[in-house]
Design an enzyme around this catalytic site. Structure first.
Site, mmCIF file in Angstrom:
data_model
loop_
_atom_site.group_PDB
_atom_site.id
_atom_site.type_symbol
_atom_site.label_atom_id
_atom_site.label_comp_id
_atom_site.label_asym_id
_atom_site.label_seq_id
_atom_site.Cartn_x
_atom_site.Cartn_y
_atom_site.Cartn_z
ATOM 1 N N ASP A 106 -1.572 21.507 6.927
ATOM 2 C CA ASP A 106 -0.943 20.221 6.618
ATOM 3 C C ASP A 106 0.059 20.314 5.468
ATOM 4 O OD1 ASP A 106 -2.773 20.641 4.607
ATOM 5 O OD2 ASP A 106 -3.705 18.662 4.715
ATOM 6 N N HIS A 148 -3.405 14.390 -3.883
ATOM 7 C CA HIS A 148 -4.274 15.493 -3.443
ATOM 8 C C HIS A 148 -3.849 16.846 -4.010
ATOM 9 C CE1 HIS A 148 -6.255 12.753 -0.767
ATOM 10 N NE2 HIS A 148 -5.218 12.613 0.036
ATOM 11 N N GLY A 156 -3.402 18.095 1.542
ATOM 12 C CA GLY A 156 -3.233 16.747 2.066
ATOM 13 C C GLY A 156 -1.824 16.219 1.999
ATOM 14 N N ASP A 191 -5.119 3.989 -1.903
ATOM 15 C CA ASP A 191 -4.888 4.734 -0.674
ATOM 16 C C ASP A 191 -6.152 4.773 0.180
ATOM 17 O OD1 ASP A 191 -2.563 7.017 0.031
ATOM 18 O OD2 ASP A 191 -4.512 7.458 0.927
ATOM 19 N N HIS A 193 -7.361 7.329 1.459
ATOM 20 C CA HIS A 193 -8.067 8.569 1.138
ATOM 21 C C HIS A 193 -8.407 8.645 -0.342
ATOM 22 C CE1 HIS A 193 -5.771 9.394 4.845
ATOM 23 N NE2 HIS A 193 -6.802 10.152 5.153
ATOM 24 N N ASP A 286 -1.692 3.657 3.968
ATOM 25 C CA ASP A 286 -2.308 4.115 5.212
ATOM 26 C C ASP A 286 -3.572 3.337 5.562
ATOM 27 O OD1 ASP A 286 -3.423 5.268 2.975
ATOM 28 O OD2 ASP A 286 -3.392 7.312 3.736
#
Length: 414
Positions: A106, A148, A156, A191, A193, A286
């Site tokens: 990623d 991240h 991430g 977020d 995450h 997100d």
């Protein structure tokens, strides 16, 4: 970090961090190609950054950042990581070294990565400098928020730890500003995450003293959901290693404005106890309905919405604010959200049912062609029982936090 703030004759305008080079390099990010361009173009289409004659209204000033230098990046990152990460990618790169630094899967290397790292870090540091030096009370950098990225590893979709760099910058004492104590920085992450790298950077397990930095992440948590971290769970008040300055509020699938409205008093209490001088907010989008992650059902408007949370932080809290971007993989919705939040920060929120202006990017916003990102029909799995568990946990956690802050105050008096 020096910044170029143009004088507008208006006290404390909202600083919008922008340059053509920043948008160009941010639009290269493999996970969000051209997102930065669409965000800025929509903000521009609404005329939010246009100078007007109404001297009584809150206004914006465009602040042009400069790229971060090596010394600024080394305030957190390792030399080896920066040297490898910022080298031009090649077809023959060492896969073992790439894996060591997280530059795979990623986070692949890409052409322009050096400019991306230096421009994003520089933009976020410019925002931090603007509020620290009191040129503005609020600074906005939607290209930042890479929560991240670790000291020596990309992760991430994040290649540079701009959030950490900004916090380190803000926590440095300025005797002329706060003569009685060192500045306190509160980091809030909205977020989907967990803010694993930021939380870990300032985590002090077992410490019995107060900290200058408090991190609070409100995120989705489920077995195997990225990122997996023990810090993503609810605080364990009986754990001797508890750090009440590293806080998490994990939410289940379908989290909605109703759920955020319910837990927001916890955020307010944390703020009231810690009394931050600076608040850094990672505004990842997100978790909004319509994102490909399809995990939460958060909305842009109404009580408990993302817009409602940002309004409270910017207009009702004391202290200075740095608003950063983050995740968001429905690019038109990210543009909608950050355009709306820009208007909220400026004190004159756009109408959510407003039509998208007819401009070159107009067709990206079909089929609704309006600004709003409304909630969908997903069921909110944050039950009354679970919300009560969160509240009960934080009753005890905040008691510990309060004790630490009182102890620090008494020590300062002595």
């Amino acid at each position: 970090m020096d910044s170029q703030v143009e004088s507008t004759g208006i006290h404390n305008p909202v600083a919008y961090i922008f340059s053509e080079d920043l948008v160009k390099t941010s639009s290269l990010l493999p996970s969000n190609r051209n997102r930065s361009l669409l965000v800025y173009s929509l903000i521009h289409a609404y005329g939010l950054l246009t100078t007007c004659n109404d001297q009584t209204s809150r206004r914006f000033v465009v602040v042009r950042p400069r790229p971060a230098g090596e010394k600024e990046l080394l305030a957190y990152h390792t030399h080896d990581y920066l040297k490898y990460a910022m080298a031009q990618p090649s077809d023959a790169q060492n896969l073992l070294i790439a894996s060591q630094f997280g530059l795979e899967d990623d986070c692949p290397k890409f052409h322009g990565i050096k400019d991306y790292i230096t421009h994003v870090a520089g933009a976020t540091l410019t925002g931090a400098a603007v509020i620290r030096d009191e040129a503005s009370v609020v600074a906005i950098c939607w290209d930042g928020g890479r929560h991240h990225a670790e000291k020596a590893r990309a992760s991430g979709f994040c290649y540079v730890a701009d959030c950490v760099l900004a916090i380190l910058f803000l926590k440095r004492a300025l005797p002329s500003r706060l003569p009685s104590r060192k500045p306190r920085v509160m980091y809030i992450d909205l977020d989907l995450h967990f803010s694993d790298a930021v939380s870990q950077a300032f985590h002090k397990p077992g410490s019995v003293t107060a900290s200058q930095v408090l991190t609070l992440s409100i995120h989705h948590a489920a077995p195997g959901f990225f990122p997996v971290s023990p810090l993503a769970s609810l605080p364990k008040v009986d754990d001797p290693a508890l750090d009440p300055f590293t806080l998490s509020v994990p939410l289940k699938a379908g989290a909605s404005a109703k759920t955020f409205l319910r837990i927001w008093p916890i955020v307010e209490r944390v703020k009231d106890i810690f009394r931050p001088d600076f608040v850094v907010v990672q505004c990842g989008v997100d978790g909004l309905a319509g994102d490909p992650m399809a995990t939460w059902n958060w909305s842009l408007g109404g009580e408990g919405s993302l817009g409602w949370c940002i309004h409270r932080i910017v207009h009702e809290w004391q202290g200075k604010n740095l608003l950063l971007g983050g995740g968001g993989y429905n690019t038109p919705n990210a543009a909608r959200a950050w355009t709306y939040l820009t208007s909220v920060a400026g004190g004159k929120p756009l109408l959510l049912d407003a039509d998208i202006p007819e401009y070159s990017g107009y067709l990206h916003f079909k089929p609704s062609f309006t600004l709003d990102v409304p909630a969908g029909n997903m069921q909110d799995q944050n039950t009354e029982e679970y919300l009560q568990t969160i509240e009960a946990t934080y009753e005890n956690t905040l008691s510990i936090l309060h004790s630490r802050m009182v102890s620090q105050t008494l020590q300062a008096i002595v």
